[in-house]
Design a protein around this motif. Structure first.
Motif, short mmCIF file in Angstrom:
data_model
loop_
_atom_site.label_atom_id
_atom_site.label_comp_id
_atom_site.label_asym_id
_atom_site.label_seq_id
_atom_site.Cartn_x
_atom_site.Cartn_y
_atom_site.Cartn_z
N ILE A 58 1.01 6.16 -47.28
CA ILE A 58 1.47 5.46 -46.08
C ILE A 58 0.63 5.87 -44.88
CG2 ILE A 58 3.39 5.30 -44.47
CD1 ILE A 58 5.24 5.24 -46.85
N MET A 59 0.35 7.16 -44.80
CA MET A 59 -0.50 7.69 -43.72
C MET A 59 -1.89 7.03 -43.76
SD MET A 59 -0.76 10.46 -41.59
CE MET A 59 -2.20 10.86 -40.64
N ALA A 62 -1.80 3.39 -42.73
CA ALA A 62 -1.66 3.20 -41.29
C ALA A 62 -2.99 3.43 -40.59
CB ALA A 62 -0.60 4.14 -40.74
N ILE A 63 -3.81 4.33 -41.13
CA ILE A 63 -5.11 4.56 -40.50
C ILE A 63 -6.07 3.44 -40.87
CG2 ILE A 63 -7.09 6.11 -40.52
CD1 ILE A 63 -5.11 8.39 -40.52
N GLU A 65 -5.33 0.52 -41.21
CA GLU A 65 -4.90 -0.66 -40.45
C GLU A 65 -5.62 -0.75 -39.10
OE1 GLU A 65 -0.34 -1.81 -41.05
OE2 GLU A 65 -0.79 -0.71 -39.23
N THR A 66 -6.23 0.37 -38.67
CA THR A 66 -6.74 0.44 -37.29
C THR A 66 -7.67 -0.70 -36.94
OG1 THR A 66 -6.66 2.80 -37.58
CG2 THR A 66 -7.77 2.00 -35.65
N ILE A 69 -5.90 -3.73 -36.21
CA ILE A 69 -5.22 -3.65 -34.91
C ILE A 69 -6.22 -3.93 -33.78
CG2 ILE A 69 -4.03 -2.08 -33.35
CD1 ILE A 69 -2.27 -2.94 -35.56
N TYR A 70 -7.47 -3.43 -33.95
CA TYR A 70 -8.48 -3.73 -32.93
C TYR A 70 -8.65 -5.24 -32.78
CZ TYR A 70 -10.09 1.11 -33.13
OH TYR A 70 -10.17 2.46 -33.08
N LEU A 72 -6.59 -7.52 -33.54
CA LEU A 72 -5.37 -8.08 -32.97
C LEU A 72 -5.37 -7.94 -31.45
CD1 LEU A 72 -2.26 -8.94 -33.64
CD2 LEU A 72 -1.88 -6.67 -32.79
N VAL A 73 -5.79 -6.75 -30.97
CA VAL A 73 -5.82 -6.54 -29.52
C VAL A 73 -6.79 -7.52 -28.87
CG1 VAL A 73 -6.51 -4.90 -27.75
CG2 VAL A 73 -5.10 -4.13 -29.61
N ARG B 203 -4.49 2.28 -31.63
CA ARG B 203 -3.70 2.18 -32.86
C ARG B 203 -2.21 2.15 -32.52
NH1 ARG B 203 -5.40 6.59 -35.32
NH2 ARG B 203 -7.07 5.51 -36.38
N MET B 262 6.71 5.62 -37.72
CA MET B 262 5.45 5.86 -38.43
C MET B 262 4.33 6.17 -37.44
SD MET B 262 4.68 5.76 -41.54
CE MET B 262 3.22 6.75 -41.75
N GLN B 263 4.24 5.40 -36.37
CA GLN B 263 3.16 5.61 -35.41
C GLN B 263 3.32 6.94 -34.69
OE1 GLN B 263 0.40 3.95 -35.25
NE2 GLN B 263 1.25 2.78 -36.92
N ILE B 266 2.02 9.46 -37.07
CA ILE B 266 0.57 9.40 -37.22
C ILE B 266 -0.12 9.95 -35.97
CG2 ILE B 266 -1.35 7.76 -37.28
CD1 ILE B 266 0.36 6.18 -39.24
#
Lengths: 95, 303
Positions: A58-59, A62-63, A65-66, A69-70, A72-73, B203, B262-263, B266
């Motif tokens: 999961i960790m 999430a990383i 995903e970064t 996310i960029y 998306l921003v 993030r 979660m965030q 992290i």
């Protein structure tokens, strides 16, 4: 003529946002899929290590995903911020 | 003994009120200042008022106010949890506090090592602040973490910490680190150094913001769908968006609760790894021994 220019700006902003999000989502999708498949393999091989593998996965997800996310921003900026700014630039250029 | 531990004293009640009051105040402030809006819109944080400053006016936004409210709430929570501690744990409260402290210290020891054991309170504070900020959206408040300014502030703080611990190995060693593996890589290394806080901030902010944007889009879609499907109902019944009831809550479990916690985890994890990863342990030990030797030599000279 002015309407056409503003229309082109708005259309290009929307197109750019769509393309940005679409292409930007490929990388994280593939990466997270890889991560989850390897985690499933690891759990299948060693079921007793399920907890540790899941939390690490999961960790990592999430990383990974970064980059998504960029994009998306940038897509959000293109939709909500860029049109106003570009139209203002156009207006001040015309005078 | 038992009845005494169960009963809440007046101070406890006061602290509980102080815990809840900031959120109520935030909601009241939001309701009072909300402009009459039509339909659904996605906007940034509302500006409550601006303070005139010499170079540029300082706007006080909803996000800043809400983050301070969350801070007050956490402060009251800490006071409440640590009241009446005893050497041997008796109350449930103290057991809970001890469990939290042990967990955080274990996490820090596992990821940073013995040297950074003092980081545990800082890490706990980051987790609590970030998680509670993200969860405050459940009460209808504007989540402070979906404003980049708040999260960028935390990321800059972490960047200062990273640089401070990197400089412990000496300024020359720090500068030399940029030219590795070859000096051509220097611009890329500097860029990588700056990218750390930027990526941390983006993030966290992007994840929370994407959740709220998707929630708004889903709510709008459900409103349209329900007016399309149930619009034939007579009178005012047809105007109530029945499909909006309950369905967005299911999404909120993922986007608000899971993603928010979660965030927070992290962000804390990356803080720990970056600070302890950038710390040059060997070089620090060398410098320490050199300094000790110098001191001893000076002492011998004086004698």
């Amino acid at each position: 003529m002015l309407e056409l220019a503003i229309g082109i700006i708005l259309g290009c902003c929307a197109l750019g946002a769509g393309i940005c999000m679409g292409i930007g989502a490929i990388g994280p999708g593939v990466g997270e899929g890889n991560a989850v498949s390897k985690a499933c393999e690891a759990i299948g091989r060693q079921p007793e290590s399920k907890g540790a593998v899941t939390s690490t996965m999961i960790m990592g997800c999430a990383i990974a995903e970064t980059t998504g996310i960029y994009s998306l921003v940038i897509a959000i900026l293109l939709i909500f911020v860029a049109p106003n700014m570009l139209v203002n630039v156009l207006m001040s250029a015309i005078g | 003994m038992k009845s005494k531990s169960r009963r809440l004293s007046a101070v406890d009640l006061l602290l509980i009120v102080l815990m809840i009051l900031p959120f109520v105040a935030g909601i009241v402030l939001k309701v009072l200042t909300a402009p009459p809006s039509e339909g659904i819109s996605i906007t940034g944080a509302r500006v409550y008022f601006t303070i005139p400053m010499p170079i540029q006016d300082l706007p006080i936004t909803e996000a800043q106010v809400n983050s301070v409210l969350v801070l007050i709430s956490i402060f009251a929570l800490c006071l409440f949890m640590t009241r009446g501690l005893k050497v041997k744990a008796e109350s449930k409260r103290q057991h809970a506090v001890e469990w939290i402290v042990e967990k955080v210290e274990g996490l820090v020891n596992e990821n940073m090592g013995e040297m950074f054991a003092g980081f545990a309170p800082f890490i706990a504070a980051i987790i609590a602040l970030s998680a509670l900020s993200s969860l405050s959206t459940l009460m209808g408040l504007y989540p402070p973490t979906s404003d980049i300014n708040i999260v960028a502030g935390w990321a800059i703080l972490v960047f200062i910490l990273i640089t401070y611990y990197k400089l412990k190995g000496g300024l020359l060693y720090y500068l030399k680190g940029f030219t590795e593996p070859i000096f051509v890589m220097t611009p890329l290394n500097i860029l990588g150094e700056i990218a750390t806080p930027v990526s941390m901030a983006f993030r966290h902010y992007g994840n929370v913001l994407s959740g709220s944007v998707i929630a708004v889009l889903i709510a709008a879609a459900l409103q349209g769908l329900s007016s399309l499907l149930l619009g034939w109902l007579p009178g005012a019944l047809g105007e109530i968006p029945f499909l909006q009831i309950g369905l967005p809550a299911i999404l909120s479990v993922y986007f608000d609760i899971f993603s928010g916690c979660m965030q927070a985890y992290i962000f804390a994890m990356l803080t720990m790894l970056n600070v302890s990863g950038g710390f040059p342990e060997d070089e620090y030990e060398k410098r320490k021994q050199k300094k000790l030797l110098k001191k001893q030599k000076k002492l011998q000279m004086n004698h």
